[in-house]
Motif scaffolding. Structure first.
Motif, PDB file in Angstrom:
ATOM      1  N   TYR A 277       3.934  19.291 -29.470  1.00 30.90           N
ATOM      2  CA  TYR A 277       5.278  18.772 -29.737  1.00 30.90           C
ATOM      3  C   TYR A 277       6.333  19.417 -28.862  1.00 30.90           C
ATOM      4  O   TYR A 277       7.519  19.270 -29.121  1.00 30.90           O
ATOM      5  CB  TYR A 277       5.630  18.960 -31.211  1.00 30.90           C
ATOM      6  CG  TYR A 277       4.860  18.042 -32.118  1.00 30.90           C
ATOM      7  CD1 TYR A 277       5.068  16.661 -32.061  1.00 30.90           C
ATOM      8  CD2 TYR A 277       3.924  18.536 -33.008  1.00 30.90           C
ATOM      9  CE1 TYR A 277       4.346  15.805 -32.866  1.00 30.90           C
ATOM     10  CE2 TYR A 277       3.194  17.686 -33.819  1.00 30.90           C
ATOM     11  CZ  TYR A 277       3.415  16.323 -33.744  1.00 30.90           C
ATOM     12  OH  TYR A 277       2.700  15.484 -34.548  1.00 30.90           O
ATOM     13  N   GLN A 278       5.887  20.126 -27.841  1.00 30.93           N
ATOM     14  CA  GLN A 278       6.835  20.825 -26.975  1.00 30.93           C
ATOM     15  C   GLN A 278       7.935  19.900 -26.483  1.00 30.93           C
ATOM     16  O   GLN A 278       9.120  20.200 -26.599  1.00 30.93           O
ATOM     17  CB  GLN A 278       6.082  21.419 -25.773  1.00 30.93           C
ATOM     18  CG  GLN A 278       6.969  22.177 -24.818  1.00 30.93           C
ATOM     19  CD  GLN A 278       6.209  22.600 -23.557  1.00 30.93           C
ATOM     20  OE1 GLN A 278       5.122  22.102 -23.290  1.00 30.93           O
ATOM     21  NE2 GLN A 278       6.774  23.508 -22.813  1.00 30.93           N
ATOM     22  N   GLU A 279       7.525  18.719 -25.993  1.00 33.35           N
ATOM     23  CA  GLU A 279       8.528  17.830 -25.395  1.00 33.35           C
ATOM     24  C   GLU A 279       9.471  17.283 -26.448  1.00 33.35           C
ATOM     25  O   GLU A 279      10.679  17.168 -26.208  1.00 33.35           O
ATOM     26  CB  GLU A 279       7.832  16.705 -24.648  1.00 33.35           C
ATOM     27  CG  GLU A 279       7.227  17.245 -23.368  1.00 33.35           C
ATOM     28  CD  GLU A 279       6.575  16.174 -22.532  1.00 33.35           C
ATOM     29  OE1 GLU A 279       6.565  15.002 -22.968  1.00 33.35           O
ATOM     30  OE2 GLU A 279       6.068  16.512 -21.454  1.00 33.35           O
ATOM     31  N   LEU A 280       8.929  16.972 -27.626  1.00 33.55           N
ATOM     32  CA  LEU A 280       9.782  16.451 -28.701  1.00 33.55           C
ATOM     33  C   LEU A 280      10.890  17.455 -29.025  1.00 33.55           C
ATOM     34  O   LEU A 280      12.077  17.115 -29.078  1.00 33.55           O
ATOM     35  CB  LEU A 280       8.937  16.184 -29.942  1.00 33.55           C
ATOM     36  CG  LEU A 280       9.707  15.687 -31.154  1.00 33.55           C
ATOM     37  CD1 LEU A 280      10.129  14.243 -30.951  1.00 33.55           C
ATOM     38  CD2 LEU A 280       8.872  15.823 -32.415  1.00 33.55           C
ATOM     39  N   ILE A 281      10.496  18.720 -29.214  1.00 38.28           N
ATOM     40  CA  ILE A 281      11.487  19.740 -29.572  1.00 38.28           C
ATOM     41  C   ILE A 281      12.461  19.934 -28.419  1.00 38.28           C
ATOM     42  O   ILE A 281      13.672  20.088 -28.620  1.00 38.28           O
ATOM     43  CB  ILE A 281      10.783  21.071 -29.912  1.00 38.28           C
ATOM     44  CG1 ILE A 281       9.749  20.882 -31.012  1.00 38.28           C
ATOM     45  CG2 ILE A 281      11.791  22.133 -30.296  1.00 38.28           C
ATOM     46  CD1 ILE A 281      10.285  20.765 -32.385  1.00 38.28           C
ATOM     47  N   LEU A 286      17.749  19.531 -25.911  1.00 33.56           N
ATOM     48  CA  LEU A 286      18.581  19.025 -24.825  1.00 33.56           C
ATOM     49  C   LEU A 286      19.711  18.169 -25.382  1.00 33.56           C
ATOM     50  O   LEU A 286      20.873  18.280 -24.949  1.00 33.56           O
ATOM     51  CB  LEU A 286      17.689  18.184 -23.896  1.00 33.56           C
ATOM     52  CG  LEU A 286      18.050  18.137 -22.434  1.00 33.56           C
ATOM     53  CD1 LEU A 286      18.239  19.535 -21.891  1.00 33.56           C
ATOM     54  CD2 LEU A 286      16.956  17.416 -21.665  1.00 33.56           C
ATOM     55  N   ALA A 287      19.378  17.340 -26.356  1.00 35.05           N
ATOM     56  CA  ALA A 287      20.407  16.516 -26.988  1.00 35.05           C
ATOM     57  C   ALA A 287      21.467  17.408 -27.629  1.00 35.05           C
ATOM     58  O   ALA A 287      22.661  17.115 -27.560  1.00 35.05           O
ATOM     59  CB  ALA A 287      19.776  15.603 -28.037  1.00 35.05           C
ATOM     60  N   PHE A 415      17.062  20.357 -15.022  1.00 32.03           N
ATOM     61  CA  PHE A 415      18.220  19.835 -14.300  1.00 32.03           C
ATOM     62  C   PHE A 415      19.288  19.370 -15.270  1.00 32.03           C
ATOM     63  O   PHE A 415      20.481  19.651 -15.089  1.00 32.03           O
ATOM     64  CB  PHE A 415      17.789  18.683 -13.369  1.00 32.03           C
ATOM     65  CG  PHE A 415      17.362  19.165 -12.022  1.00 32.03           C
ATOM     66  CD1 PHE A 415      18.314  19.704 -11.154  1.00 32.03           C
ATOM     67  CD2 PHE A 415      16.034  19.123 -11.634  1.00 32.03           C
ATOM     68  CE1 PHE A 415      17.929  20.172  -9.910  1.00 32.03           C
ATOM     69  CE2 PHE A 415      15.645  19.590 -10.399  1.00 32.03           C
ATOM     70  CZ  PHE A 415      16.585  20.114  -9.531  1.00 32.03           C
ATOM     71  N   ILE A 416      18.854  18.642 -16.318  1.00 29.49           N
ATOM     72  CA  ILE A 416      19.839  18.155 -17.285  1.00 29.49           C
ATOM     73  C   ILE A 416      20.490  19.333 -18.005  1.00 29.49           C
ATOM     74  O   ILE A 416      21.700  19.362 -18.222  1.00 29.49           O
ATOM     75  CB  ILE A 416      19.178  17.204 -18.305  1.00 29.49           C
ATOM     76  CG1 ILE A 416      18.451  16.084 -17.552  1.00 29.49           C
ATOM     77  CG2 ILE A 416      20.216  16.629 -19.244  1.00 29.49           C
ATOM     78  CD1 ILE A 416      17.663  15.160 -18.427  1.00 29.49           C
ATOM     79  N   ALA A 417      19.670  20.338 -18.352  1.00 31.63           N
ATOM     80  CA  ALA A 417      20.205  21.480 -19.082  1.00 31.63           C
ATOM     81  C   ALA A 417      21.246  22.216 -18.267  1.00 31.63           C
ATOM     82  O   ALA A 417      22.227  22.733 -18.804  1.00 31.63           O
ATOM     83  CB  ALA A 417      19.073  22.431 -19.471  1.00 31.63           C
TER      84      ALA A 417
END
Lengths: 498, 507
Positions: A277-281, A286-287, A415-417
């Protein structure tokens, strides 16, 4: 087996009870004495902590409830040693604030008791080395804030509803976590005798299927407590109604218990699920960074600006943790300490600003407060620079580590962060400029910081500066523990991507 | 004549093991007699004191018989650990209710002797129910507990509410009894036996699992017992009856009846009907889930504390059932443990309500306003009770819930554990406002917002405390302290309820 941790853990509560019994005028000072003694004890523990040896130190391990397999097991580890000290510092600052300003004017004894209970609860959550004990303290530390807000909150008509919302939101998470914890213990025992001691549970990791749902339950509890987008619904109301000193410790340190929970409990016990679930978290984190920053930029109430900035900052911390590499997690822990040390004095600054702007906490009513208050402006500016992670501050190092870790794990997200770092500068400077400079507000009465106010604020700013000069103080102590905490997860990840 | 008598051989009775029941029923007779005496002091104070003595003596006898496992009157009753524990709970609830009723209007209206002897008889009925190993004694116990309670509910003769409550309870209770009796008759029809051991043998021997008559019997029995234990969807009578009945009676009903009902459910379904577990388990699971949801949702927005606690008791009964449906020893232990913590919390809450009702004449949540500042002991006890019922750590309720969820997870029903915590989350929305009402500083001091009357202040407080009664405050304080102590040091609780199935099914 030592008694030291039991003393440091229960000292605040003991002094809280004592404060209830002494004459009312003394209650605040008894409470302050309790936090000072705790701080002294914490400093001694940190100084004595053997970084080279690592692992669990000062272990206290007794059976609490034999039938349930719950141990009263406390220990100082690399993960919690600095947070322990931070907690002691912040509660001391809060007690000092209350004592110097004679807050609250009514029922000071009860207030001291509740703050003592809160501190014991937070310390317990950090020190617990037993899953059930952790859950107990995690729930318990919330209870005093219910009463603190209910009795001394800001708006008599709204505080009841606001604090009910806060309580239900966060307990939704932690009650589900309770089921998850019990299921972990029962499933890991596999018919044998149940034990909730973390090291025992790490020996018997659960099957993949069980790990998944239990991990999600824990993650939900932590994300609500932080709060992270979109689980922050309780935050605006809760922050608006909480009295100043409790709010300072609440925003500074209670949110960090959640971040700590990921490293202490969720990732070591459910490594497979954490990888899965790494990407989910990360997406939630990020949101949070983006949403929190944008909201902090648009909000006009000072508390909400800080509240949303804390959503963003916690988002950063989670990004670091779920980079699932050492660099990111080191940065996350450093940033937890940084943010705690900056967020609490910032809340006090809010109170000082409001006192100078005719009691309003709205940014639109402010401006020009720096005019006759250069020392106050300097202190506020230092804190603002720390909040926006100016190079040279420890916050900068924390965020840098987090971003490096994230670049190693997920480049696109990093990059987004990085945008979030820029946004932090926008809202922190906006807060500073709009309140301290610009046109003088209609109700504004620019006053220099008083001695009593300075007594609280100056030491905290000094601590921030000290950590900026020597961030290795925190980093050096956490490194080894972080490595251990992530070992199972990195091993899993390594297997999947050879 | 003598020869005829000699030829009828009565069953042998172990009087020592039978003695707790004698304590209760004998006490009832003595209390009734003493209640006839003319000095008012004896009626008003001697009678309740004697009632407490009877309950106390029964507890003493229980401790004496603690390690016994005896089958009584040819297996009609059994004295085992489960019986002893349920009896203990009933007696503690009895003592607390007696203290609450000491100054109660109702006791004066229907005469003290009657009031308290009915209480003792109801308690005796509960013991018979929990101890019974035969369908006939089960039914006798059930009626023995129900009939006095119908009267007690209506014992405030001049209150319409109270009379309505009694009548409603009588009608609905009779429907429940009738349904249960039907179920028992069918069970007898299916197996040809009335005692549990015999039923068990027959069900296994004849392979009755899934048999239509047997299923109908189980269904009727479950419905009947659900009526008595006020489980949803058979709960509609509960809020009205709880609200209308005198508060000490409500306190007794909410705790003791539930303990006895859960006792008989555990005994009947863990022994006689055990082979049909796959038939009855889904039904109990459904009832548990519905009770948790209906109880918690129904309690939201209630203004009357007694109605709120009525709905909460439905939800709590639902939690308790989770321990039954897993059908493990751990489950049975969790049920009894939870009964204990539920008893502490409910008695504390009802004690506070009793005091406030006497002081303000209302049981609305608003009647608690400002209690935190004026009477920290009562407010503290009520706060602990509410937090315990919600299952917050450092209260006994947390330990109870922990054990129940552990039993659920251990029995492979983790999802029922999740249902329990979902219920707890909803419950916070009605437990916490009660806490808030007590501790929030009064916005309009001087006027009680609930009643609109001026709040008594200063010198009048002495008189107030007098009317509220120190006995009720004592109950609240003791129960509140117990909630906190057992929340932190729960070891004695576990030792108390450990081996709950010891001697289960002997004889």
């Amino acid at each position: 087996m030592t008694i030291h941790l039991s003393i440091v853990l229960w000292l605040p509560l003991a002094f809280g009870v004592l404060a209830l019994l002494v004459p009312r005028s003394l209650a605040r000072w008894v409470s302050l004495l309790g936090t000072l003694l705790t701080l002294g004890y914490a400093i001694a523990l940190v100084a004595d902590y053997d970084t080279a040896a690592g692992g669990l130190q000062y272990v206290t391990d007794r059976t609490w409830i034999a039938e349930l397999g719950i141990h009263y097991k406390l220990a100082v580890t690399g993960l919690n040693v600095v947070l322990l000290l931070t907690t002691a510092i912040l509660f001391t600052a809060a007690a000092l604030w209350a004592a110097l300003r004679d807050e609250p004017s009514e029922r000071a004894g009860l207030y001291a008791l509740l703050m003592g209970l809160a501190q014991s609860g937070v310390l317990g959550a950090f020190l617990a080395q037993d899953l059930a004990l952790f859950v107990v303290f995690f729930d318990l530390m919330l209870v005093p804030f219910y009463f603190l807000t209910l009795i001394w909150g800001m708006d008599p008509d709204k505080r009841g509803a606001a604090v009910l919302k806060l309580f239900i939101y966060t307990l939704v998470g932690s009650l589900l976590m309770l089921v998850g914890a019990i299921a972990t213990g029962v499933l890991a025992a596999d018919g044998g005798s149940v034990s909730f001691v973390l090291s025992d549970l790490q020996q018997h990791l659960l099957s993949n299927g069980s790990q998944q749902w239990i991990f999600l339950v824990f993650a939900l509890a932590f994300l609500i407590k932080m709060p992270a987008f979109p689980f922050h619904g309780w935050m605006p109301d809760g922050y608006s109604q909480m009295p100043i000193a409790p709010l300072a410790v609440f925003t500074a340190i209670l949110s960090k218990v959640a971040a700590y929970g990921f490293l202490q409990v969720a990732i070591p016990l459910f490594p497979k699920a954490a990888v899965q679930y790494q990407e989910l978290i990360l997406i939630f984190a990020l949101a949070s960074v983006l949403y929190g920053s944008v909201m902090a930029f648009t909000a006009t109430r000072l508390r909400l600006i800080l509240g949303y900035s804390s959503v963003a900052q916690l988002g950063f911390i989670v990004l670091g943790i779920f980079a699932l590499n050492e660099r990111g997690a080191d940065g996350a822990l450093l940033q937890s300490v940084n943010h705690a040390l900056v967020a609490a004095p910032m809340i006090f600054v809010v109170a000082l600003l409001a006192a100078r702007a005719g009691g309003s906490e709205d940014l639109r009513d402010m401006g020009g407060i720096a005019k006759r208050a250069p020392a106050f402006a300097a202190l506020f500016l230092i804190l603002s620079f720390a909040l926006l992670a100016m190079p040279g501050s420890a916050n900068f190092i924390g965020e840098l580590f987090i971003l490096i870790g994230l670049f190693q794990a997920k480049v696109a997200m990093a990059f987004i962060a990085a945008v979030g770092v820029a946004l932090a500068a926008v809202y922190a400077l906006r807060l500073y400029i709009r309140s301290m400079h610009n046109r003088v507000g209609p109700q504004v009465d620019s006053r220099e910081i008083s001695l009593r106010e300075a007594l609280v604020l100056v030491p905290m700013v000094l601590v921030v500066i000290a950590l900026s000069l020597y961030p290795q103080f925190a980093l050096g102590r956490v490194e080894q523990a972080v490595k251990q905490s992530l070992s199972a997860a990195t091993a899993t990840a390594g297997k999947e991507t050879p | 004549m003598t020869s005829v008598l000699a030829s009828v051989k009565g069953p042998e009775i172990d009087w020592a093991a039978f003695s707790p029941l004698l304590g209760l029923f004998g006490g009832a007779l003595i209390v009734l007699m003493v209640g006839l005496s003319s000095p008012r002091v004896i009626r008003a104070h001697g009678v309740p004191a004697l009632t407490i003595a009877a309950f106390g003596a029964t507890i003493g006898l229980l401790i004496w018989e603690w390690n016994e496992q005896v089958s009584l009157i040819q297996d009609a009753l059994i004295l085992d650990r489960l019986t002893i524990l349920i009896t203990l709970l009933v007696c503690v609830a009895g003592i607390a209710s007696t203290l609450l009723a000491w100054r109660e209007q109702a006791a004066r209206e229907i005469a003290h002797g009657e009031f308290f002897s009915l209480l003792l008889i109801a308690a005796g009925g509960m013991v018979v129910l929990a101890a019974s190993r035969n369908l006939v004694t089960t039914f006798v116990g059930l009626e023995l507990l129900s009939l006095p309670l119908y009267i007690l509910c209506a014992s405030r003769l001049r209150s319409e509410r109270s009379l309505e409550s009694g009548l409603k309870y009588l009608i609905v209770g009779s429907v429940g009894s009738a349904t249960l009796l039907y179920g028992f008759a069918m069970l007898y029809g299916a197996t040809g036996e009335t005692d549990y051991a015999g039923i068990l043998t027959q069900v296994v021997k004849e392979g009755l699992m899934g048999d239509a008559l047997f299923l109908a019997a189980i269904g009727m029995t479950i419905v009947g017992l659900a009526f008595k234990a006020s489980l949803a969807p058979f709960h509609q009578w509960t809020p009205d009856v709880y609200e209308g009945a005198p508060t000490p009676v409500t306190a007794f009903m909410s705790v003791a009846t539930k303990a006895a009902a859960l006792g008989v459910i555990v005994r009947l379904f863990f022994t006689a009907l055990l082979p049909g577990v796959d038939d009855w388990r889904p039904a109990w699971i459904a009832i548990a889930v519905i009770s948790i949801l209906v109880g918690n949702v129904g309690a939201l927005g209630q203004r009357s504390l007694k109605r709120m606690l009525a709905f909460s008791s439905i939800a709590q009964a639902g939690y308790l059932l989770v321990g039954v449906v897993v059908v493990t020893e751990l489950g049975a232990e969790a049920v009894v443990l939870y009964l204990v913590v539920y008893l502490l919390a409910n008695l504390a809450a009802f004690a506070v309500i009793t005091v406030r009702e006497r002081e303000t004449g209302s049981d609305a949540i608003g009647s608690l306003r400002g209690l935190g500042a004026r009477s920290p002991i009562l407010a503290g006890a009520m706060t602990l009770a509410m937090l315990s019922l919600a299952g917050i750590p450092a209260t006994a309720g947390f330990i109870g819930k922990f054990r129940l969820i552990e039993a659920a997870a251990d029995g492979g029903y983790t999802w029922l554990g999740i249902v329990i915590v979902v219920g707890s989350m909803i419950s916070l929305a009605y437990y916490l406002p009660v806490v808030a009402a007590m501790w929030r500083p009064d916005t309009e001091p001087g006027v009680d917002p609930a009643t609109g009357r001026a709040v008594l202040a200063g010198g009048a407080q002495e008189a107030e405390a007098e009317r509220g009664g120190w006995e009720a405050t004592l109950v609240a304080a003791v129960m509140g302290a117990a909630i906190l102590v057992f929340g932190i040091v729960p070891q004695p609780l576990f030792e108390l309820v450990g081996d709950v199935l010891k001697g289960f099914g002997t004889g």
